[in-house]
Design an enzyme around this catalytic site. Structure first.
Site, PDB file in Angstrom:
ATOM      1  N   ASP A  86      -9.022  45.570   3.299  1.00  0.00           N
ATOM      2  CA  ASP A  86     -10.640  46.289   4.376  1.00  0.00           C
ATOM      3  C   ASP A  86      -9.217  45.742   5.898  1.00  0.00           C
ATOM      4  OD1 ASP A  86     -12.636  47.665   4.387  1.00  0.00           O
ATOM      5  OD2 ASP A  86     -12.835  45.996   5.891  1.00  0.00           O
ATOM      6  N   LYS A 105     -18.101  42.843  -1.864  1.00  0.00           N
ATOM      7  CA  LYS A 105     -17.120  42.792  -0.584  1.00  0.00           C
ATOM      8  C   LYS A 105     -17.357  41.608  -0.124  1.00  0.00           C
ATOM      9  CE  LYS A 105     -15.401  45.521   2.367  1.00  0.00           C
ATOM     10  NZ  LYS A 105     -15.451  46.771   2.349  1.00  0.00           N
TER      11      LYS A 105
HETATM   12  N1  GLU Z   1     -11.834  48.799   1.242  1.00  0.00           N
HETATM   13  C1  GLU Z   1     -12.192  50.090   0.863  1.00  0.00           C
HETATM   14  C2  GLU Z   1     -13.464  50.415   1.459  1.00  0.00           C
HETATM   15  O1  GLU Z   1     -14.509  49.804   1.754  1.00  0.00           O
HETATM   16  C3  GLU Z   1     -11.872  50.270  -0.498  1.00  0.00           C
HETATM   17  C4  GLU Z   1     -11.883  48.721  -1.491  1.00  0.00           C
HETATM   18  C5  GLU Z   1     -11.099  48.735  -2.596  1.00  0.00           C
HETATM   19  O2  GLU Z   1     -10.238  50.098  -2.627  1.00  0.00           O
HETATM   20  O3  GLU Z   1     -11.593  48.440  -3.370  1.00  0.00           O
HETATM   21  O4  GLU Z   1     -13.818  50.760   0.089  1.00  0.00           O
END
Ligand code: GLU
Length: 418
Positions: free
Chosen positions: A134, A94
């Site tokens: 996100d 993240k």
């Molecule tokens: N931000 C999204 C999540 O919390 C997607 C992450 C992604 O597609 O890599 O899962």
């Protein structure tokens, strides 16, 4: 194959949990850019690369004034279990920055995105770390960053980011994936108790990408969405949101957002939260889709007292611990985000497959794969029922998701040695 007892003894002996808690690597960097007035701005950026046991590091980028390293560390930890639950070869990460895009011009966002990716580019790549969007980061920003990554990598085509605009190799259905997946999962939970979404009254929070597509899918299945929300308050639709009201609400900005045209069957309640308003409108289902800790004890009380029976998390960790305990005590069935909102990262995984194979799948193919993945996640949690059931004998989805995700990661960690 290890028996369950032997496996858990091995996991304990090799300190799997302790090792999983520590990120593989954390990258911190400065982002410097110029605003429209020419003034120099400085923000902080991070990428928490949690684990690449199951595949390349994978997870979104969040730009919001509330972002700091501790938020990103908990999100990366959650992502590890979520990505494991998809069954796809995805590691976990993240990242983000303490930059708030609200109120910034398109040119400012473009300059920030360029500076952010200039700093992050050396640490990511299609088989290394594949960020996505996100909060605050959508297809446009990902398209810009994808080109910056390409320029910094000797012109290699890319595939270093998912959630790109389809014109730049993004997958069909990536925008819809999290919201649609949430409703697929909710539907599976309802089927488990012999029910379905038809005619159900649903309170939803937020009005971003996840909320929008959750509303669209819920409406298509005949449910009535009675709330959506923003920073300033809550929109209430006593007869259920219609398509026109949704379009208006997604586009409305500034003061206009507080004054919906009468024909839309919508009212705006300044400063109100979607949960008490939704409860007053008889919400039987709650789908928090905004951000972490958005639903507190008072909200949980209002929902349970109002007759809410089921909650599924479109956001990551939207409930405070007290809210969760209250709803559990009242017998409200709850699905954690790591299972219910896994559709987003799952379609990101499908975008990686398409990019690696220089292929483009039609929307129907992606949609049916998404539905299958969400049903498989539900089935995997159901399979944990024996050790993870509620006092009334239902599935304890929170525990089951932790157990199933942990088991996949722990097996990989043991197989990888120390
Ligand atoms: N931000 C999204 C999540 O919390 C997607 C992450 C992604 O597609 O890599 O899962």
């Amino acid at each position: 194959m290890l028996t369950t007892e032997k496996a858990s003894a091995t996991f304990t002996a090799t300190r799997v949990l302790e090792r999983l808690c520590e990120a593989d690597r954390i990258i911190a960097f400065r982002v410097e850019w110029r605003d429209d007035a020419g003034a120099v701005r400085v923000n902080r950026g991070w990428r928490v690369q949690q684990t690449n046991l199951l595949g390349p590091y994978k997870g979104g980028l969040r730009w919001d004034s509330g972002v700091d390293l501790s938020v990103l560390k908990f999100l990366a930890f959650e992502q590890a279990f979520k990505n494991a639950l998809t069954g796809l070869p995805l590691g976990a990460a993240k990242g983000g920055a303490d930059f708030d895009p609200a109120g910034r011009s398109e040119a400012e966002i473009e300059r920030f995105a360029t500076a952010f990716m200039a700093a992050l580019a050396p640490h990511i790549g299609p088989d290394l770390d594949v960020p996505a969007g996100d909060i605050g980061v959508g297809a446009r920003e990902l398209g810009i960053m994808s080109r910056v990554w390409s320029r910094q990598n000797g012109g290699r085509w890319g595939g270093a980011l998912t959630g790109k605009p389809p014109s730049l190799g993004g997958s069909a259905m990536r925008a819809e994936a999290t919201g649609y997946g949430l409703i697929h999962f909710t539907r599976a939970m309802l089927a488990e108790i012999g029910d379905d979404p038809e005619g159900k009254r649903i309170a939803i929070s937020g009005r971003g990408n996840v909320s929008e597509h959750a509303v669209r899918k819920a409406m298509a299945l005949g449910a009535k969405v009675v709330t959506l929300s923003g920073r300033a308050g809550t929109w209430v639709a006593p007869d259920g949101l219609g398509a026109d009201a949704l379009d208006w609400l997604l586009a409305a900005r500034g003061d206009a957002a507080g004054d919906p045209p009468a024909a839309l069957g919508l009212r705006f309640v300044e400063g109100a939260r979607p949960w008490a308003e939704g409860a007053a409108e008889g919400a039987e289902i709650a789908l928090p889709c905004a951000t972490q800790n958005e639903l507190g004890l008072e909200d949980a009380r209002a929902l349970a007292d109002g007759g809410c029976r089921l909650l599924a998390e479109g956001a990551n960790m939207p409930l405070t611990a007290k809210a969760e305990a209250h709803l559990t005590g009242d017998g409200v069935i709850q699905a954690p985000g790591k299972a219910a909102n896994a559709g987003g990262v799952a379609v990101s995984g499908l975008e990686m497959q398409q990019n690696a194979g220089y292929a483009r799948w039609p929307a129907e193919r992606v949609d049916s794969a998404l539905r299958e993945i969400m049903c498989d996640i539900h089935a995997a949690l159901k399979a944990e029922r024996a050790g993870c059931c509620t006092p009334s004998g239902g599935i304890d989805y929170r525990r089951a998701a932790n157990v199933a995700g942990y088991r996949r990661l722990a097996r990989a960690m043991v197989d990888a040695g120390v």
